[in-house]
Write a protein that holds these residues in place. Structure first.
Motif, PDB file in Angstrom:
ATOM      1  N   ALA A 193       2.306  -0.530   3.711  1.00  0.00           N
ATOM      2  CA  ALA A 193       1.647  -1.058   4.886  1.00  0.00           C
ATOM      3  C   ALA A 193       1.636  -2.619   4.718  1.00  0.00           C
ATOM      4  N   GLN A 194       1.701  -3.209   3.621  1.00  0.00           N
ATOM      5  CA  GLN A 194       1.610  -4.690   3.595  1.00  0.00           C
ATOM      6  C   GLN A 194       3.002  -5.191   4.128  1.00  0.00           C
ATOM      7  N   LEU A 195       4.011  -4.341   4.259  1.00  0.00           N
ATOM      8  CA  LEU A 195       5.168  -5.022   4.901  1.00  0.00           C
ATOM      9  C   LEU A 195       5.049  -4.895   6.571  1.00  0.00           C
ATOM     10  N   SER A 196       4.214  -4.773   6.942  1.00  0.00           N
ATOM     11  CA  SER A 196       3.915  -4.647   8.505  1.00  0.00           C
ATOM     12  C   SER A 196       4.038  -6.039   8.913  1.00  0.00           C
ATOM     13  N   PRO A 197       4.559  -6.223  10.241  1.00  0.00           N
ATOM     14  CA  PRO A 197       4.609  -7.411  10.744  1.00  0.00           C
ATOM     15  C   PRO A 197       3.587  -8.139  11.220  1.00  0.00           C
ATOM     16  N   SER A 198       3.449  -9.526  11.161  1.00  0.00           N
ATOM     17  CA  SER A 198       2.277 -10.227  11.774  1.00  0.00           C
ATOM     18  C   SER A 198       2.882 -11.501  12.239  1.00  0.00           C
ATOM     19  N   GLY A 199       2.288 -11.853  13.385  1.00  0.00           N
ATOM     20  CA  GLY A 199       2.814 -13.460  13.951  1.00  0.00           C
ATOM     21  C   GLY A 199       2.630 -14.423  12.870  1.00  0.00           C
ATOM     22  N   GLY A 200       3.820 -15.106  12.623  1.00  0.00           N
ATOM     23  CA  GLY A 200       3.716 -16.288  11.801  1.00  0.00           C
ATOM     24  C   GLY A 200       3.509 -15.634  10.216  1.00  0.00           C
ATOM     25  N   ASN A 201       3.605 -14.243  10.104  1.00  0.00           N
ATOM     26  CA  ASN A 201       3.397 -13.832   8.752  1.00  0.00           C
ATOM     27  C   ASN A 201       1.928 -14.071   8.005  1.00  0.00           C
ATOM     28  N   VAL A 202       1.073 -14.300   9.072  1.00  0.00           N
ATOM     29  CA  VAL A 202      -0.271 -14.468   8.947  1.00  0.00           C
ATOM     30  C   VAL A 202      -1.215 -13.331   8.083  1.00  0.00           C
ATOM     31  N   GLN A 203      -0.620 -12.144   8.356  1.00  0.00           N
ATOM     32  CA  GLN A 203      -1.252 -10.975   7.509  1.00  0.00           C
ATOM     33  C   GLN A 203      -2.784 -11.081   7.693  1.00  0.00           C
ATOM     34  N   PRO A 204      -3.385 -10.911   8.721  1.00  0.00           N
ATOM     35  CA  PRO A 204      -4.775 -11.264   8.907  1.00  0.00           C
ATOM     36  C   PRO A 204      -5.776 -10.150   8.475  1.00  0.00           C
ATOM     37  N   TRP A 205      -5.203  -9.116   8.150  1.00  0.00           N
ATOM     38  CA  TRP A 205      -5.973  -7.761   7.713  1.00  0.00           C
ATOM     39  C   TRP A 205      -6.530  -8.165   6.521  1.00  0.00           C
ATOM     40  N   ASN A 206      -7.823  -7.249   6.301  1.00  0.00           N
ATOM     41  CA  ASN A 206      -8.656  -7.538   5.166  1.00  0.00           C
ATOM     42  C   ASN A 206      -9.405  -6.174   5.174  1.00  0.00           C
ATOM     43  N   ALA A 207      -9.650  -5.550   4.116  1.00  0.00           N
ATOM     44  CA  ALA A 207     -10.391  -4.236   4.116  1.00  0.00           C
ATOM     45  C   ALA A 207     -10.828  -3.769   2.906  1.00  0.00           C
ATOM     46  N   SER A 208     -12.010  -3.149   2.660  1.00  0.00           N
ATOM     47  CA  SER A 208     -12.340  -2.156   1.492  1.00  0.00           C
ATOM     48  C   SER A 208     -12.382  -0.823   2.036  1.00  0.00           C
ATOM     49  N   ILE A 209     -12.169  -0.065   0.845  1.00  0.00           N
ATOM     50  CA  ILE A 209     -11.991   1.252   0.929  1.00  0.00           C
ATOM     51  C   ILE A 209     -12.775   1.904   0.156  1.00  0.00           C
ATOM     52  N   LEU A 210     -13.769   2.755   0.813  1.00  0.00           N
ATOM     53  CA  LEU A 210     -14.747   3.448   0.154  1.00  0.00           C
ATOM     54  C   LEU A 210     -14.812   4.908   0.203  1.00  0.00           C
ATOM     55  N   THR A 211     -15.139   5.456  -1.247  1.00  0.00           N
ATOM     56  CA  THR A 211     -15.397   6.756  -1.407  1.00  0.00           C
ATOM     57  C   THR A 211     -16.565   7.163  -2.149  1.00  0.00           C
ATOM     58  N   GLY A 212     -16.999   8.206  -2.367  1.00  0.00           N
ATOM     59  CA  GLY A 212     -18.223   8.477  -3.413  1.00  0.00           C
ATOM     60  C   GLY A 212     -19.381   7.791  -3.165  1.00  0.00           C
ATOM     61  N   ASP A 213     -19.934   7.292  -4.013  1.00  0.00           N
ATOM     62  CA  ASP A 213     -21.393   7.023  -3.743  1.00  0.00           C
ATOM     63  C   ASP A 213     -21.371   5.630  -2.886  1.00  0.00           C
ATOM     64  N   PRO A 214     -20.667   4.585  -3.038  1.00  0.00           N
ATOM     65  CA  PRO A 214     -20.692   3.485  -2.013  1.00  0.00           C
ATOM     66  C   PRO A 214     -20.659   4.021  -0.323  1.00  0.00           C
ATOM     67  N   LEU A 215     -19.645   4.936  -0.354  1.00  0.00           N
ATOM     68  CA  LEU A 215     -19.747   5.485   1.192  1.00  0.00           C
ATOM     69  C   LEU A 215     -20.607   6.107   1.564  1.00  0.00           C
ATOM     70  N   ALA A 216     -21.302   7.222   0.491  1.00  0.00           N
ATOM     71  CA  ALA A 216     -22.614   7.783   0.800  1.00  0.00           C
ATOM     72  C   ALA A 216     -23.789   6.834   0.965  1.00  0.00           C
ATOM     73  N   GLN A 217     -23.900   5.811   0.358  1.00  0.00           N
ATOM     74  CA  GLN A 217     -24.880   4.873   0.567  1.00  0.00           C
ATOM     75  C   GLN A 217     -24.733   4.142   1.856  1.00  0.00           C
ATOM     76  N   LEU A 218     -23.565   3.805   2.218  1.00  0.00           N
ATOM     77  CA  LEU A 218     -23.561   3.107   3.661  1.00  0.00           C
ATOM     78  C   LEU A 218     -23.680   4.139   4.640  1.00  0.00           C
ATOM     79  N   ILE A 219     -23.458   5.274   4.466  1.00  0.00           N
ATOM     80  CA  ILE A 219     -23.755   6.472   5.640  1.00  0.00           C
ATOM     81  C   ILE A 219     -25.249   6.644   5.666  1.00  0.00           C
ATOM     82  N   SER A 220     -25.724   6.574   4.405  1.00  0.00           N
ATOM     83  CA  SER A 220     -27.306   6.937   4.444  1.00  0.00           C
ATOM     84  C   SER A 220     -28.055   5.284   5.116  1.00  0.00           C
ATOM     85  N   ALA A 221     -27.670   4.429   4.726  1.00  0.00           N
ATOM     86  CA  ALA A 221     -28.043   3.218   5.455  1.00  0.00           C
ATOM     87  C   ALA A 221     -27.927   3.377   6.897  1.00  0.00           C
ATOM     88  N   VAL A 222     -26.907   3.460   7.735  1.00  0.00           N
ATOM     89  CA  VAL A 222     -26.715   3.710   8.959  1.00  0.00           C
ATOM     90  C   VAL A 222     -27.492   4.887   9.625  1.00  0.00           C
TER      91      VAL A 222
END
Ligand SMILES: Cc1cc2nc3c(=O)[nH]c(=O)nc-3n(C[C@H](O)[C@H](O)[C@H](O)COP(=O)(O)O)c2cc1C
Length: 225
Positions: free
Chosen positions: A33-62
């Motif tokens: 997916a890093q090959l996706s196009p973007s205007g000026g090749n700026v590639q403005p996407w940033n992400a964290s991918i969660l599973t296990g405890d970190p995801l469970a903790q966020l779900i619990s906080a919300v």
């Protein structure tokens, strides 16, 4: 699977089996997916991918904030324009009606609808959820680039036998996400994406999603009849 099949078989999946998602598969999808196009090749996407405890903790906080309703929310942005005009308003409500009908929740059942909406904040029980953010100074063109990247991911997930649901709903709980995901202060959180294996038997994954007639969106000019 070819691109058309990936497009046709993708749908927003809101019920997942418990099957874990292989990290190598995820990495391969994100690398491609890093090959996706973007205007000026700026590639403005940033992400964290969660599973296990970190995801469970966020779900619990919300979950701790849900009983407060809107008072507990810290929205990152307005998800829809205020007083969304037609035809967009009807399209928005149309899919909601189809979704609630598929799981037997009546029009008047406000509590039932709220409970279903709250499933967003459990990532629909998906084993993985991705949280997407971008610098606050990025404008509509860069947000559109992020959309292309997200769709590329969703299609590659299909090719890998996986499913997803993009989730703007998480943006209502920006404070908790910032805490869990370590988003830089000058970034805005855009959306989550629940990722996992589709529960093929769940009615919520099987209703017909309405679409506008293509002539409502597209005009062809200068072509022979
Ligand atoms: C950026 C984005 C954010 C979305 N956020 C949510 C969400 O928070 N919760 C949800 O249930 N669906 C969400 N959806 C799914 C849309 O409702 C869905 O794409 C639309 O109704 C069309 O249905 P389909 O994806 O099944 O074809 C989102 C979709 C996109 C592209």
């Amino acid at each position: 699977m070819n691109v058309s099949e990936a497009v046709r078989t993708r749908r927003s999946v809101r019920a997942f089996t418990g099957k874990p998602v292989d990290l190598d598969v995820l990495k391969s999808v994100l690398d491609t997916a890093q090959l996706s196009p973007s205007g000026g090749n700026v590639q403005p996407w940033n992400a964290s991918i969660l599973t296990g405890d970190p995801l469970a903790q966020l779900i619990s906080a919300v979950a701790g904030k849900l009983p407060q309703g809107p008072a507990g929310q810290s929205p990152e942005y307005d998800i829809y324009p205020k007083d969304l005009p037609e035809p967009y308003r009807s399209r928005r409500y149309g899919v909601g009606e189809a979704l609630y009908e598929s799981i037997g929740i009546d029009r008047g059942d406000k509590m039932g609808r709220m409970m279903q909406m709250a499933q967003n904040f459990r990532a629909f029980e998906a084993p993985v959820c991705m949280f997407v953010h971008t610098p606050g100074y990025m404008g509509p063109p860069q947000w559109s680039d992020i959309g292309m990247w997200l769709q590329t991911i969703m299609l590659l997930l299909r090719e890998a036998g996986l499913d997803s649901c993009a989730q703007e709903a998480w943006s209502l709980y920006g404070a908790e996400i910032r805490e869990a995901v370590n988003i830089p202060e000058d970034h805005i959180f855009f959306c989550g994406m629940a990722i996992g294996c589709r529960d093929v038997n769940a009615p919520i994954n099987n209703f017909a999603v309405p679409r506008a007639e293509v002539q409502e969106n597209i005009t062809y000019l200068g072509f022979p009849d």
